[in-house]
Write an enzyme that holds these catalytic residues in place. Structure first.
Site, PDB file in Angstrom:
ATOM      1  N   LYS A  36       0.846  -1.207   0.000  1.00 36.16           N
ATOM      2  CA  LYS A  36       0.000   0.000   0.000  1.00 36.16           C
ATOM      3  C   LYS A  36       0.871   1.243   0.000  1.00 36.16           C
ATOM      4  O   LYS A  36       2.022   1.234   0.475  1.00 36.16           O
ATOM      5  CB  LYS A  36      -0.944   0.035   1.202  1.00 36.16           C
ATOM      6  CG  LYS A  36      -0.276   0.047   2.593  1.00 36.16           C
ATOM      7  CD  LYS A  36       0.170   1.405   3.111  1.00 36.16           C
ATOM      8  CE  LYS A  36       0.882   1.297   4.466  1.00 36.16           C
ATOM      9  NZ  LYS A  36       1.647   2.482   4.829  1.00 36.16           N
TER      10      LYS A  36
ATOM     11  N   PRO B  51       9.212  -3.808  -0.066  1.00 36.60           N
ATOM     12  CA  PRO B  51      10.391  -3.482   0.748  1.00 36.60           C
ATOM     13  C   PRO B  51      10.138  -3.691   2.241  1.00 36.60           C
ATOM     14  O   PRO B  51       9.011  -3.501   2.712  1.00 36.60           O
ATOM     15  CB  PRO B  51      10.660  -2.001   0.438  1.00 36.60           C
ATOM     16  CG  PRO B  51       9.411  -1.483  -0.171  1.00 36.60           C
ATOM     17  CD  PRO B  51       8.721  -2.631  -0.807  1.00 36.60           C
TER      18      PRO B  51
ATOM     19  N   GLY C 297       4.492  -4.133   4.272  1.00 33.13           N
ATOM     20  CA  GLY C 297       4.805  -5.481   3.799  1.00 33.13           C
ATOM     21  C   GLY C 297       4.510  -6.557   4.833  1.00 33.13           C
ATOM     22  O   GLY C 297       3.958  -7.618   4.500  1.00 33.13           O
ATOM     23  N   GLY C 298       4.848  -6.312   6.079  1.00 32.92           N
ATOM     24  CA  GLY C 298       4.586  -7.297   7.134  1.00 32.92           C
ATOM     25  C   GLY C 298       3.083  -7.501   7.311  1.00 32.92           C
ATOM     26  O   GLY C 298       2.607  -8.640   7.437  1.00 32.92           O
TER      27      GLY C 298
ATOM     28  N   ASP D 176      -2.795  -1.976   9.881  1.00 25.85           N
ATOM     29  CA  ASP D 176      -2.729  -1.984   8.414  1.00 25.85           C
ATOM     30  C   ASP D 176      -3.179  -3.327   7.814  1.00 25.85           C
ATOM     31  O   ASP D 176      -3.275  -3.456   6.600  1.00 25.85           O
ATOM     32  CB  ASP D 176      -1.294  -1.729   7.933  1.00 25.85           C
ATOM     33  CG  ASP D 176      -0.862  -0.271   8.125  1.00 25.85           C
ATOM     34  OD1 ASP D 176      -1.719   0.561   8.489  1.00 25.85           O
ATOM     35  OD2 ASP D 176       0.326   0.018   7.911  1.00 25.85           O
TER      36      ASP D 176
HETATM   37  P1  ATP Z   1       4.100   0.028   7.850  1.00 25.59           P
HETATM   38  O1  ATP Z   1       4.044   0.670   6.529  1.00 25.59           O
HETATM   39  O2  ATP Z   1       2.891  -0.840   8.154  1.00 25.59           O
HETATM   40  O3  ATP Z   1       4.466   0.915   8.968  1.00 25.59           O
HETATM   41  P2  ATP Z   1       6.604  -1.079   7.053  1.00 25.59           P
HETATM   42  O4  ATP Z   1       6.283  -1.389   5.628  1.00 25.59           O
HETATM   43  O5  ATP Z   1       7.382   0.160   7.316  1.00 25.59           O
HETATM   44  O6  ATP Z   1       5.256  -1.078   7.845  1.00 25.59           O
HETATM   45  P3  ATP Z   1       7.261  -3.840   7.453  1.00 25.59           P
HETATM   46  O7  ATP Z   1       7.994  -4.240   6.222  1.00 25.59           O
HETATM   47  O8  ATP Z   1       5.848  -4.263   7.577  1.00 25.59           O
HETATM   48  O9  ATP Z   1       7.378  -2.264   7.687  1.00 25.59           O
HETATM   49  O10 ATP Z   1       8.121  -4.412   8.666  1.00 25.59           O
HETATM   50  C1  ATP Z   1       8.387  -3.767   9.878  1.00 25.59           C
HETATM   51  C2  ATP Z   1       9.144  -4.749  10.763  1.00 25.59           C
HETATM   52  O11 ATP Z   1       8.284  -5.857  11.052  1.00 25.59           O
HETATM   53  C3  ATP Z   1      10.364  -5.348  10.084  1.00 25.59           C
HETATM   54  O12 ATP Z   1      11.510  -4.608  10.351  1.00 25.59           O
HETATM   55  C4  ATP Z   1      10.442  -6.741  10.670  1.00 25.59           C
HETATM   56  O13 ATP Z   1      11.296  -6.777  11.787  1.00 25.59           O
HETATM   57  C5  ATP Z   1       9.028  -7.040  11.190  1.00 25.59           C
HETATM   58  N1  ATP Z   1       8.309  -8.120  10.437  1.00 25.59           N
HETATM   59  C6  ATP Z   1       7.619  -9.119  10.979  1.00 25.59           C
HETATM   60  N2  ATP Z   1       7.067  -9.907  10.047  1.00 25.59           N
HETATM   61  C7  ATP Z   1       7.420  -9.398   8.859  1.00 25.59           C
HETATM   62  C8  ATP Z   1       7.169  -9.789   7.517  1.00 25.59           C
HETATM   63  N3  ATP Z   1       6.433 -10.862   7.208  1.00 25.59           N
HETATM   64  N4  ATP Z   1       7.689  -9.015   6.544  1.00 25.59           N
HETATM   65  C9  ATP Z   1       8.412  -7.916   6.855  1.00 25.59           C
HETATM   66  N5  ATP Z   1       8.714  -7.540   8.099  1.00 25.59           N
HETATM   67  C10 ATP Z   1       8.224  -8.243   9.107  1.00 25.59           C
END
Ligand code: ATP
Length: 295
Positions: free
Chosen positions: A8, A91, A98-99, A133
Protein backbone atom coordinates in the site's frame (compact mmCIF):
# COMPACT_ATOMS: atom_id res chain seq x y z
CA UNK A 1 -2.09 -22.80 -1.13
CA UNK A 2 -0.51 -19.62 -2.48
CA UNK A 3 -1.85 -16.13 -1.88
CA UNK A 4 -0.68 -12.91 -3.52
CA UNK A 5 -0.97 -9.64 -1.60
CA UNK A 6 -0.24 -6.04 -2.61
CA UNK A 7 1.74 -3.24 -0.96
CA UNK A 8 0.00 0.00 0.00
CA UNK A 9 0.85 3.66 -0.36
CA UNK A 10 -0.94 6.27 1.76
CA UNK A 11 -2.51 8.94 -0.45
CA UNK A 12 -3.37 10.91 2.68
CA UNK A 13 -1.91 10.23 6.10
CA UNK A 14 -3.11 12.81 8.61
CA UNK A 15 -2.01 12.24 12.18
CA UNK A 16 -3.99 13.65 15.11
CA UNK A 17 -2.60 14.44 18.57
CA UNK A 18 -1.42 11.52 20.77
CA UNK A 19 -4.35 9.82 22.58
CA UNK A 20 -4.32 8.65 26.21
CA UNK A 21 -3.57 5.09 25.02
CA UNK A 22 -0.46 6.29 23.19
CA UNK A 23 -1.92 5.86 19.69
CA UNK A 24 -2.82 8.69 17.32
CA UNK A 25 -6.17 9.22 15.63
CA UNK A 26 -5.53 8.97 11.92
CA UNK A 27 -7.13 9.77 8.63
CA UNK A 28 -5.47 7.26 6.40
CA UNK A 29 -6.32 6.90 2.72
CA UNK A 30 -4.84 3.55 1.69
CA UNK A 31 -4.23 2.67 -1.96
CA UNK A 32 -3.13 -0.85 -2.98
CA UNK A 33 -0.49 -0.95 -5.72
CA UNK A 34 0.89 -3.72 -7.93
CA UNK A 35 3.97 -4.64 -5.89
CA UNK A 36 3.29 -8.05 -4.41
CA UNK A 37 4.44 -10.52 -1.78
CA UNK A 38 3.40 -14.16 -2.10
CA UNK A 39 2.69 -16.44 0.85
CA UNK A 40 2.47 -20.20 0.38
CA UNK A 41 0.97 -22.40 3.11
CA UNK A 42 1.50 -26.18 3.16
CA UNK A 43 0.54 -28.72 5.84
CA UNK A 44 3.42 -29.49 8.24
CA UNK A 45 4.07 -30.93 11.71
CA UNK A 46 4.55 -27.49 13.26
CA UNK A 47 4.37 -23.79 12.45
CA UNK A 48 7.42 -22.54 10.54
CA UNK A 49 8.30 -19.61 8.29
CA UNK A 50 10.88 -19.32 5.53
CA UNK A 51 11.55 -16.13 3.60
CA UNK A 52 12.85 -15.58 0.11
CA UNK A 53 13.92 -11.93 -0.23
CA UNK A 54 15.87 -9.20 1.54
CA UNK A 55 17.35 -9.57 5.02
CA UNK A 56 15.61 -8.16 8.09
CA UNK A 57 12.52 -10.34 8.11
CA UNK A 58 12.19 -12.55 11.22
CA UNK A 59 11.59 -16.25 10.56
CA UNK A 60 10.43 -17.14 14.09
CA UNK A 61 7.10 -16.55 15.87
CA UNK A 62 7.59 -12.76 15.52
CA UNK A 63 6.97 -12.95 11.81
CA UNK A 64 3.58 -11.34 11.26
CA UNK A 65 2.52 -14.17 8.93
CA UNK A 66 3.30 -16.71 11.68
CA UNK A 67 1.33 -14.62 14.19
CA UNK A 68 -1.61 -14.57 11.78
CA UNK A 69 -1.53 -18.37 11.36
CA UNK A 70 -1.32 -18.83 15.15
CA UNK A 71 -4.24 -16.44 15.75
CA UNK A 72 -6.43 -18.14 13.15
CA UNK A 73 -5.57 -21.60 14.55
CA UNK A 74 -6.52 -20.45 18.04
CA UNK A 75 -9.75 -18.96 16.73
CA UNK A 76 -10.84 -22.18 15.00
CA UNK A 77 -9.46 -24.43 17.80
CA UNK A 78 -6.70 -26.36 16.01
CA UNK A 79 -2.93 -26.62 16.00
CA UNK A 80 -1.09 -24.16 13.69
CA UNK A 81 0.51 -27.05 11.82
CA UNK A 82 1.55 -25.16 8.70
CA UNK A 83 4.76 -24.27 6.91
CA UNK A 84 4.62 -20.73 5.52
CA UNK A 85 6.92 -19.58 2.75
CA UNK A 86 7.06 -15.86 1.94
CA UNK A 87 8.38 -14.50 -1.36
CA UNK A 88 9.02 -10.84 -0.60
CA UNK A 89 8.94 -8.12 -3.20
CA UNK A 90 7.54 -5.40 -0.92
CA UNK A 91 10.39 -3.48 0.75
CA UNK A 92 11.06 -4.37 4.40
CA UNK A 93 10.38 -1.56 6.91
CA UNK A 94 9.72 0.60 3.85
CA UNK A 95 6.41 2.23 4.77
CA UNK A 96 4.46 0.00 2.37
CA UNK A 97 3.02 -2.36 5.03
CA UNK A 98 4.81 -5.48 3.80
CA UNK A 99 4.59 -7.30 7.13
CA UNK A 100 0.87 -6.50 7.40
CA UNK A 101 0.40 -7.73 3.83
CA UNK A 102 2.04 -11.05 4.72
CA UNK A 103 -0.21 -11.38 7.78
CA UNK A 104 -3.32 -10.84 5.64
CA UNK A 105 -2.02 -13.35 3.07
CA UNK A 106 -1.35 -15.96 5.78
CA UNK A 107 -4.87 -15.47 7.18
CA UNK A 108 -6.45 -16.21 3.80
CA UNK A 109 -4.03 -19.05 2.93
CA UNK A 110 -4.65 -20.83 6.25
CA UNK A 111 -8.39 -20.15 6.13
CA UNK A 112 -8.54 -21.99 2.79
CA UNK A 113 -5.99 -24.70 3.68
CA UNK A 114 -7.80 -25.54 6.94
CA UNK A 115 -11.24 -25.20 5.31
CA UNK A 116 -12.23 -22.81 8.08
CA UNK A 117 -14.25 -20.68 5.64
CA UNK A 118 -14.56 -17.73 8.02
CA UNK A 119 -16.77 -14.93 6.78
CA UNK A 120 -15.24 -11.66 5.70
CA UNK A 121 -16.27 -9.81 8.87
CA UNK A 122 -14.50 -12.37 11.09
CA UNK A 123 -11.35 -12.30 8.94
CA UNK A 124 -11.34 -8.48 9.11
CA UNK A 125 -11.76 -8.62 12.90
CA UNK A 126 -8.84 -11.06 13.28
CA UNK A 127 -6.82 -8.89 10.90
CA UNK A 128 -7.43 -5.78 13.04
CA UNK A 129 -6.09 -7.67 16.08
CA UNK A 130 -2.84 -8.31 14.20
CA UNK A 131 -2.22 -4.66 13.30
CA UNK A 132 -3.97 -1.54 12.02
CA UNK A 133 -2.73 -1.98 8.41
CA UNK A 134 -3.74 -5.67 8.13
CA UNK A 135 -7.48 -5.25 7.38
CA UNK A 136 -6.70 -3.05 4.37
CA UNK A 137 -4.37 -5.70 2.92
CA UNK A 138 -7.36 -8.08 2.91
CA UNK A 139 -9.58 -5.53 1.14
CA UNK A 140 -7.21 -3.79 -1.27
CA UNK A 141 -8.48 -1.12 -3.68
CA UNK A 142 -8.57 2.34 -2.13
CA UNK A 143 -10.09 2.94 1.29
CA UNK A 144 -10.33 5.51 4.05
CA UNK A 145 -9.16 4.18 7.42
CA UNK A 146 -10.24 5.99 10.58
CA UNK A 147 -9.39 5.38 14.24
CA UNK A 148 -5.94 3.80 14.26
CA UNK A 149 -6.50 3.24 10.52
CA UNK A 150 -8.41 -0.02 10.90
CA UNK A 151 -12.03 1.22 10.47
CA UNK A 152 -12.24 1.03 6.69
CA UNK A 153 -14.60 2.50 4.11
CA UNK A 154 -13.93 1.74 0.43
CA UNK A 155 -13.46 4.79 -1.83
CA UNK A 156 -14.80 5.10 -5.38
CA UNK A 157 -11.98 5.44 -7.91
CA UNK A 158 -12.20 5.96 -11.67
CA UNK A 159 -9.54 4.31 -13.82
CA UNK A 160 -6.04 3.51 -12.65
CA UNK A 161 -3.09 5.59 -11.59
CA UNK A 162 0.55 5.02 -12.56
CA UNK A 163 3.24 5.22 -9.93
CA UNK A 164 6.97 4.79 -9.55
CA UNK A 165 8.43 3.73 -6.19
CA UNK A 166 11.98 4.46 -5.13
CA UNK A 167 13.23 1.91 -2.59
CA UNK A 168 15.85 3.08 -0.09
CA UNK A 169 18.82 1.21 1.32
CA UNK A 170 17.65 0.14 4.78
CA UNK A 171 14.31 0.78 6.46
CA UNK A 172 12.82 3.17 9.00
CA UNK A 173 11.10 1.97 12.16
CA UNK A 174 7.44 3.05 12.21
CA UNK A 175 7.38 3.73 16.01
CA UNK A 176 10.57 5.81 15.66
CA UNK A 177 8.94 7.92 12.92
CA UNK A 178 5.82 8.54 15.03
CA UNK A 179 8.03 9.45 17.99
CA UNK A 180 9.93 11.93 15.80
CA UNK A 181 6.60 13.39 14.61
CA UNK A 182 5.57 13.88 18.28
CA UNK A 183 8.97 15.45 19.02
CA UNK A 184 8.73 17.92 16.10
CA UNK A 185 5.23 18.91 17.21
CA UNK A 186 6.24 19.36 20.86
CA UNK A 187 9.13 21.56 19.68
CA UNK A 188 6.64 23.67 17.69
CA UNK A 189 8.26 22.70 14.38
CA UNK A 190 5.10 21.06 13.04
CA UNK A 191 1.40 21.85 13.59
CA UNK A 192 -0.94 19.28 15.05
CA UNK A 193 -4.51 19.66 13.77
CA UNK A 194 -7.54 17.39 14.01
CA UNK A 195 -7.35 15.13 10.94
CA UNK A 196 -10.09 15.26 8.29
CA UNK A 197 -10.53 13.47 4.97
CA UNK A 198 -9.43 15.72 2.10
CA UNK A 199 -12.34 16.64 -0.21
CA UNK A 200 -9.87 17.47 -2.99
CA UNK A 201 -8.37 13.99 -2.72
CA UNK A 202 -11.78 12.27 -2.83
CA UNK A 203 -12.80 14.36 -5.89
CA UNK A 204 -9.52 13.53 -7.69
CA UNK A 205 -10.02 9.80 -7.08
CA UNK A 206 -13.67 9.87 -8.14
CA UNK A 207 -12.93 11.66 -11.42
CA UNK A 208 -9.65 9.82 -12.10
CA UNK A 209 -7.80 13.15 -12.36
CA UNK A 210 -4.09 12.34 -11.90
CA UNK A 211 -2.97 15.99 -11.81
CA UNK A 212 -5.46 16.80 -9.05
CA UNK A 213 -4.41 13.64 -7.21
CA UNK A 214 -0.79 14.73 -7.42
CA UNK A 215 -1.69 18.06 -5.79
CA UNK A 216 -3.80 16.41 -3.06
CA UNK A 217 -1.23 13.84 -1.84
CA UNK A 218 -0.36 14.49 1.81
CA UNK A 219 1.66 12.75 4.50
CA UNK A 220 1.95 14.18 8.04
CA UNK A 221 4.77 11.69 8.76
CA UNK A 222 6.93 13.07 5.95
CA UNK A 223 8.67 15.81 8.02
CA UNK A 224 9.57 13.18 10.64
CA UNK A 225 10.87 10.73 8.01
CA UNK A 226 12.93 13.56 6.42
CA UNK A 227 14.25 14.56 9.82
CA UNK A 228 15.44 11.00 10.52
CA UNK A 229 16.68 10.44 6.94
CA UNK A 230 17.66 13.86 5.45
CA UNK A 231 18.79 12.27 2.15
CA UNK A 232 15.10 11.67 1.33
CA UNK A 233 14.74 15.40 0.61
CA UNK A 234 17.03 15.15 -2.44
CA UNK A 235 15.47 11.83 -3.42
CA UNK A 236 12.01 13.45 -3.58
CA UNK A 237 13.42 16.41 -5.52
CA UNK A 238 14.70 14.08 -8.27
CA UNK A 239 11.12 12.96 -8.97
CA UNK A 240 9.75 16.48 -8.86
CA UNK A 241 12.45 17.69 -11.28
CA UNK A 242 11.66 14.77 -13.59
CA UNK A 243 8.03 15.90 -13.85
CA UNK A 244 6.23 13.70 -11.29
CA UNK A 245 2.67 14.95 -10.68
CA UNK A 246 3.21 14.32 -6.98
CA UNK A 247 6.10 13.09 -4.81
CA UNK A 248 5.84 11.92 -1.24
CA UNK A 249 7.26 9.58 1.34
CA UNK A 250 5.14 6.40 1.56
CA UNK A 251 3.70 5.99 5.07
CA UNK A 252 6.52 6.08 7.60
CA UNK A 253 9.09 5.82 4.81
CA UNK A 254 11.75 5.60 3.57
CA UNK A 255 10.21 4.43 0.26
CA UNK A 256 9.41 7.41 -1.99
CA UNK A 257 6.26 7.40 -4.14
CA UNK A 258 6.02 9.36 -7.40
CA UNK A 259 2.80 9.79 -9.38
CA UNK A 260 3.07 9.70 -13.18
CA UNK A 261 0.64 11.06 -15.78
CA UNK A 262 0.52 7.83 -17.82
CA UNK A 263 2.17 4.44 -18.29
CA UNK A 264 4.72 5.98 -20.69
CA UNK A 265 5.40 8.81 -18.27
CA UNK A 266 5.97 6.24 -15.49
CA UNK A 267 8.64 4.54 -17.64
CA UNK A 268 10.37 7.92 -18.27
CA UNK A 269 10.17 8.80 -14.60
CA UNK A 270 11.57 5.40 -13.61
CA UNK A 271 14.53 5.91 -15.98
CA UNK A 272 15.28 9.35 -14.49
CA UNK A 273 15.04 8.04 -10.93
CA UNK A 274 17.34 5.12 -11.81
CA UNK A 275 19.87 7.45 -13.46
CA UNK A 276 20.00 9.62 -10.33
CA UNK A 277 21.59 6.75 -8.39
CA UNK A 278 19.68 7.84 -5.27
CA UNK A 279 17.58 4.67 -4.93
CA UNK A 280 18.47 1.07 -4.13
CA UNK A 281 15.74 0.02 -6.60
CA UNK A 282 13.13 1.75 -8.72
CA UNK A 283 9.80 0.04 -9.40
CA UNK A 284 6.87 1.16 -11.56
CA UNK A 285 3.44 0.01 -10.34
CA UNK A 286 -0.23 0.82 -10.81
CA UNK A 287 -3.16 1.15 -8.46
CA UNK A 288 -5.69 0.47 -7.21
CA UNK A 289 -5.39 -3.34 -7.28
CA UNK A 290 -7.42 -5.93 -5.32
CA UNK A 291 -6.31 -7.16 -1.88
CA UNK A 292 -5.31 -10.75 -0.98
CA UNK A 293 -5.97 -13.13 -3.89
CA UNK A 294 -5.57 -16.90 -4.21
CA UNK A 295 -3.08 -17.67 -6.97
P1 ATP B 1 4.10 0.03 7.85
O1 ATP B 1 4.04 0.67 6.53
O2 ATP B 1 2.89 -0.84 8.15
O3 ATP B 1 4.47 0.91 8.97
P2 ATP B 1 6.60 -1.08 7.05
O4 ATP B 1 6.28 -1.39 5.63
O5 ATP B 1 7.38 0.16 7.32
O6 ATP B 1 5.26 -1.08 7.85
P3 ATP B 1 7.26 -3.84 7.45
O7 ATP B 1 7.99 -4.24 6.22
O8 ATP B 1 5.85 -4.26 7.58
O9 ATP B 1 7.38 -2.26 7.69
O10 ATP B 1 8.12 -4.41 8.67
C1 ATP B 1 8.39 -3.77 9.88
C2 ATP B 1 9.14 -4.75 10.76
O11 ATP B 1 8.28 -5.86 11.05
C3 ATP B 1 10.36 -5.35 10.08
O12 ATP B 1 11.51 -4.61 10.35
C4 ATP B 1 10.44 -6.74 10.67
O13 ATP B 1 11.30 -6.78 11.79
C5 ATP B 1 9.03 -7.04 11.19
N1 ATP B 1 8.31 -8.12 10.44
C6 ATP B 1 7.62 -9.12 10.98
N2 ATP B 1 7.07 -9.91 10.05
C7 ATP B 1 7.42 -9.40 8.86
C8 ATP B 1 7.17 -9.79 7.52
N3 ATP B 1 6.43 -10.86 7.21
N4 ATP B 1 7.69 -9.01 6.54
C9 ATP B 1 8.41 -7.92 6.85
N5 ATP B 1 8.71 -7.54 8.10
C10 ATP B 1 8.22 -8.24 9.11
Amino acid sequence: MTVRVPAKVNLQLSVGPVRDDGYHDLVNVFHAVSLFDEVTAVPADALSVTVDGPAGVPTGPDNLAARAAALLAEHVGRRPDVALHIRKDIPVAGGMAGGSADAAAALLACDVLWEARLDRETLLELAARLGSDVPFALLGGTAVGLGRGERLTPVEVTGEFHWVFGYADGGLSTPAVYAECDRLRAAGEQDSVWPEVSDDLMAALKTGDAEALGRALHNDLQPAALSLRPSLRDALAVGRDAGALGSLVSGSGPTCAFLAASLDHAAELAAALNDSGRFAAVRPASGPVPGVTLV
